[in-house]
Design a protein around this motif. Structure first.
Motif, PDB file in Angstrom:
ATOM      1  N   GLN A 142     -18.710  25.400  -5.285  1.00 18.96           N
ATOM      2  CA  GLN A 142     -17.559  24.982  -6.086  1.00 18.96           C
ATOM      3  C   GLN A 142     -16.745  23.898  -5.391  1.00 18.96           C
ATOM      4  O   GLN A 142     -16.048  23.122  -6.049  1.00 18.96           O
ATOM      5  CB  GLN A 142     -16.677  26.191  -6.402  1.00 18.96           C
ATOM      6  N   THR A 143     -16.822  23.819  -4.079  1.00 23.64           N
ATOM      7  CA  THR A 143     -16.091  22.767  -3.372  1.00 23.64           C
ATOM      8  C   THR A 143     -16.591  21.371  -3.726  1.00 23.64           C
ATOM      9  O   THR A 143     -15.906  20.377  -3.444  1.00 23.64           O
ATOM     10  CB  THR A 143     -16.203  22.962  -1.847  1.00 23.64           C
ATOM     11  N   ARG A 184      -9.140  27.436  -9.363  1.00 20.63           N
ATOM     12  CA  ARG A 184      -9.422  26.098  -8.846  1.00 20.63           C
ATOM     13  C   ARG A 184      -9.934  25.170  -9.929  1.00 20.63           C
ATOM     14  O   ARG A 184      -9.607  23.982  -9.956  1.00 20.63           O
ATOM     15  CB  ARG A 184     -10.447  26.180  -7.711  1.00 20.63           C
ATOM     16  N   SER A 228     -18.596  29.819  -3.562  1.00 19.59           N
ATOM     17  CA  SER A 228     -17.439  29.049  -3.120  1.00 19.59           C
ATOM     18  C   SER A 228     -17.857  27.719  -2.497  1.00 19.59           C
ATOM     19  O   SER A 228     -17.222  26.678  -2.729  1.00 19.59           O
ATOM     20  CB  SER A 228     -16.632  29.865  -2.115  1.00 19.59           C
ATOM     21  N   SER A 229     -18.938  27.750  -1.722  1.00 21.57           N
ATOM     22  CA  SER A 229     -19.408  26.510  -1.092  1.00 21.57           C
ATOM     23  C   SER A 229     -19.882  25.505  -2.133  1.00 21.57           C
ATOM     24  O   SER A 229     -19.693  24.298  -1.968  1.00 21.57           O
ATOM     25  CB  SER A 229     -20.535  26.825  -0.106  1.00 21.57           C
ATOM     26  N   GLU A 262     -19.304  33.745  -1.011  1.00 18.54           N
ATOM     27  CA  GLU A 262     -19.246  32.584  -0.127  1.00 18.54           C
ATOM     28  C   GLU A 262     -20.184  31.479  -0.615  1.00 18.54           C
ATOM     29  O   GLU A 262     -19.852  30.286  -0.530  1.00 18.54           O
ATOM     30  CB  GLU A 262     -19.619  33.000   1.294  1.00 18.54           C
ATOM     31  N   MET A 318     -16.867  33.035  -8.822  1.00 18.64           N
ATOM     32  CA  MET A 318     -16.213  31.736  -8.666  1.00 18.64           C
ATOM     33  C   MET A 318     -14.700  31.885  -8.722  1.00 18.64           C
ATOM     34  O   MET A 318     -14.163  32.924  -9.130  1.00 18.64           O
ATOM     35  CB  MET A 318     -16.715  30.766  -9.742  1.00 18.64           C
ATOM     36  N   ASP A 319     -14.016  30.816  -8.334  1.00 18.18           N
ATOM     37  CA  ASP A 319     -12.554  30.779  -8.320  1.00 18.18           C
ATOM     38  C   ASP A 319     -12.074  30.145  -9.630  1.00 18.18           C
ATOM     39  O   ASP A 319     -12.182  28.936  -9.818  1.00 18.18           O
ATOM     40  CB  ASP A 319     -12.074  29.965  -7.117  1.00 18.18           C
TER      41      ASP A 319
END
Length: 664
Positions: free
Chosen positions: A523-524, A546, A520-521, A517, A542-543
């Motif tokens: 990477q946004t 994306r 992810s926050s 999480e 990480m994603d």
């Protein structure tokens, strides 16, 4: 389904699937191998390895593809089970004791090691886990110039890890090597002893010997998978010798195809395993050329070229995964040659540490070099005796063992010294462990089988001597074995280096959902689809769908094939990154697992060139990225991470950011 709650479910499904694919190989592989259930499993791994190379090359090796492969193999396995009904032959006899010992240790490994939350926060997080996550999300583990793919391995190990990676949960990854491949190493030894009609005590000692040899487990790299491959290659070498000694030419292509499959799997698993396997096959063919009649030498040459060609075809897709990315990075770095002074400093990474391979001092990962040297010497002596027996006896059912034993007896001492030249002694022996574990017990069983008919007047003494060698090895490694058991019970890991509570807590934190999480926050803050350089401890969180993520580590950038432009000025290095499609840089600046300045400076002062290069390149990358963070717009920053966006040039940002993470 959350497999971490039912670890044996995914393990059994994978085993069943691979066995089904192995039975499928009956269509084109040497059918003599299918007398052994464990070798059927190995062939299943080998054919999946070929499939993995193709799937990665075309970018379709995603989670759904792996699930389809596994279910298809399970269907094939179910059909074969219905046909064979192996449970009809189930009996409990004294001769089957080696199998039951193997099963007990296999179940213990499964109970203690999966799921696991304690990994090597260096190699595992930066390399093996990242490759598996990248592949399941994007369809290929290629595309990252800073991944040492091609230097350490071609990626097959991570491909098999991906079957155990569900919903981003990495805790099951130990299931492949430390549980399944470990179990099949033991079962293969047990099955050999039974089918070769050796005494049950000899088979049991051979199984125990394979268990207790210290694997010097440092990461989830190919250890027992490599040992299983070496065992299989040795057995296939015996079948090859028997085929070439025969006057019948029919179906020789089957053994060539089988050898090519297994050798290609070894090459894709690990470069060091490829060196051992290649040397073994080269020596074996030379011995066969010496033994066979002149009229048969053409067949030996044709066999060698056939195996080499088949192996090359199976390995080519794996090589093509990383080559385009490396070539592009080299081209970008070529224009910075005059500035990248550090890059030209190290022409060779060889350690020249052969004397230490004979040391009596304790190693960092346990035991002494002399303990492993004893295994090499025993194999060498057996190789000489096997060679003598092979040369004196005509081609027959058992005489082919002599050529394989002789080839291995020559190969191991040569590789032992070669690794001592290339790597520091601790690393050299660690790289050799899979080959020693795979070769020792199988060679001893082959030796006992060979000498019984060939040297009748001395067979009993030689058999007892071989069994005594097994017992000596068990005694030599018993101390570290019990230590490994305690570590496995306490921390659910096999890591051979000292670990403490801070290490285990940190590792568990990096694989937790909270860490995912957190990443992810962050990477946004990147624009979707943009490229990013990620220099963090746990980039696998990480994603990869994306953003196009290039994950970097201090061990990855020293890849000689990369020609990393260490020493280039900040402006040139930023343009280098932009040329690779990097728009953002995410850097972890503080934390337990971050390569800090004092650690890198200590590497600089190290005795070995490889450590010095790690220190120089690591300091350059760390300081350069920190300096770039001051000259480019910050997108996110906290006490652990900094994310910034690269402009067209480092000088395009006139103001200097107040962010500065210069703590060591």
């Amino acid at each position: 389904m959350e497999f971490s709650r039912f670890p044996f479910a995914i393990i059994l499904l994978f085993v069943f699937s691979v066995y089904g694919w192995g039975r499928f190989c009956r269509l084109f592989c040497d059918r003599r191998l299918f007398r052994f259930h464990t070798l059927t499993f190995v062939l299943g791994l080998a054919i999946l390895n070929v499939a993995g190379g193709g799937l990665n090359l075309f970018g379709v090796a995603k989670s759904w593809t792996l699930l389809l492969l596994m279910l298809s193999g399970a269907a094939l396995g179910a059909v074969e089970m219905v046909k064979l009904r192996p449970w009809r032959k189930f009996t409990i006899r004294q001769e089957s004791l080696p199998v039951w010992v193997a099963v007990v240790f296999a179940l213990a490994a499964g109970a203690w090691l999966v799921p696991s939350e304690v990994f090597n926060i260096g190699d595992d997080f930066h390399t093996y886990v990242v490759r598996a996550v990248r592949m399941t999300q994007t369809g290929s583990m290629g595309g990252n110039a800073f991944d040492p793919l091609g230097l350490d391995s071609l990626g097959s190990q991570s491909f098999f890890h991906s079957f155990f990676l569900h919903a981003g949960d990495v805790r099951m990854l130990n299931g492949f090597d430390a549980v399944i491949c470990f179990a099949f190493c033991l079962l293969l030894i047990a099955e050999l002893s039974i089918r070769w009609r050796l005494h049950w005590l000899t088979g049991t000692l051979a199984v125990l010997c394979t268990v207790v040899i210290n694997p010097q487990y440092v990461n989830i790299s190919p250890l027992y998978s490599g040992a299983l491959g070496i065992m299989s290659l040795l057995i296939c070498g015996m079948l090859l010798a028997r085929s070439l000694a025969s006057s019948m030419l029919k179906n020789r292509w089957r053994i060539h195809l089988t050898l090519g499959l297994i050798f290609a799997w070894l090459i894709a698993l690990k470069v060091t395993l490829a060196m051992v396997g290649g040397c073994f096959l080269a020596v074996l063919y030379l011995l066969l050329l010496f033994k066979v009649k002149v009229a048969q030498r053409r067949a030996v040459f044709q066999s060698g070229f056939a195996v080499a060609g088949i192996t090359g075809i199976f390995v080519l897709p794996w090589a093509l995964i990383f080559l385009p990315t490396i070539i592009k990075a080299r081209e970008l770095a070529a224009g910075l040659g005059s500035q990248a002074q550090l890059a030209t400093k190290y022409s060779s990474l060889s350690a020249h540490d052969i004397p230490a391979m004979f040391s009596t001092a304790s190693m960092f990962y346990g035991n002494r070099p002399l303990s492993f040297l004893f295994i090499v010497l025993v194999c060498g002596v057996m190789g000489l005796i096997g060679l003598k027996a092979w040369l004196r006896t005509p081609a027959g059912k058992n005489s082919s063992s002599g050529s394989a034993i002789a080839a291995l007896g020559i190969t191991l001492p040569v590789i032992y010294l070669t690794f001592g030249h290339l790597f520091p002694a601790d690393t050299a022996i660690r790289y050799l462990c899979p080959s020693l574990i795979g070769a020792f017990a199988v060679t001893l069983l082959c030796f006992i089988r060979l000498t019984s008919p060939a040297l009748r007047n001395r067979s009993l003494r030689l058999g007892w001597a071989a069994a005594a060698c097994l017992f000596v090895v068990i005694v030599l490694f018993s101390g570290t074995f019990f230590t490994r058991v305690r570590v496995a019970v306490a921390n659910r890991t096999l890591l051979a280096f000292p670990i403490h509570s801070e290490y285990t807590v940190y590792s568990r934190g990096r694989v937790s959902p909270f860490e995912a999480e957190y990443y992810s926050s962050i990477q946004t803050n990147m624009a979707a689809g943009a490229g990013a350089l990620v220099f963090t401890v746990a980039p696998f969180q990480m994603d990869f769908t994306r953003n196009r993520l290039l994950t970097a580590s201090v061990t990855g950038i020293i890849n000689p094939a990369l020609h990393f432009p260490a020493g280039a000025d900040l402006e040139s290095f930023q343009q280098y990154l932009r040329g690779l499609g990097v728009r953002y840089v995410l850097m972890e600046t503080n934390g337990y697992g971050v390569p800090k300045l004092d650690y890198l400076e200590n590497c600089q002062r190290g005795r070995f060139t490889v450590n010095q290069k790690i220190g120089d390149f690591g300091i350059y990358l760390r300081q350069t990225l920190l300096e770039m963070s001051k000259r480019n717009p910050i997108c996110y920053a906290d006490d652990r991470m900094v994310l910034y966006e690269l402009k067209d040039s480092a000088g395009s940002v006139q103001t200097v950011n107040s962010f500065s993470k210069s703590t060591p």
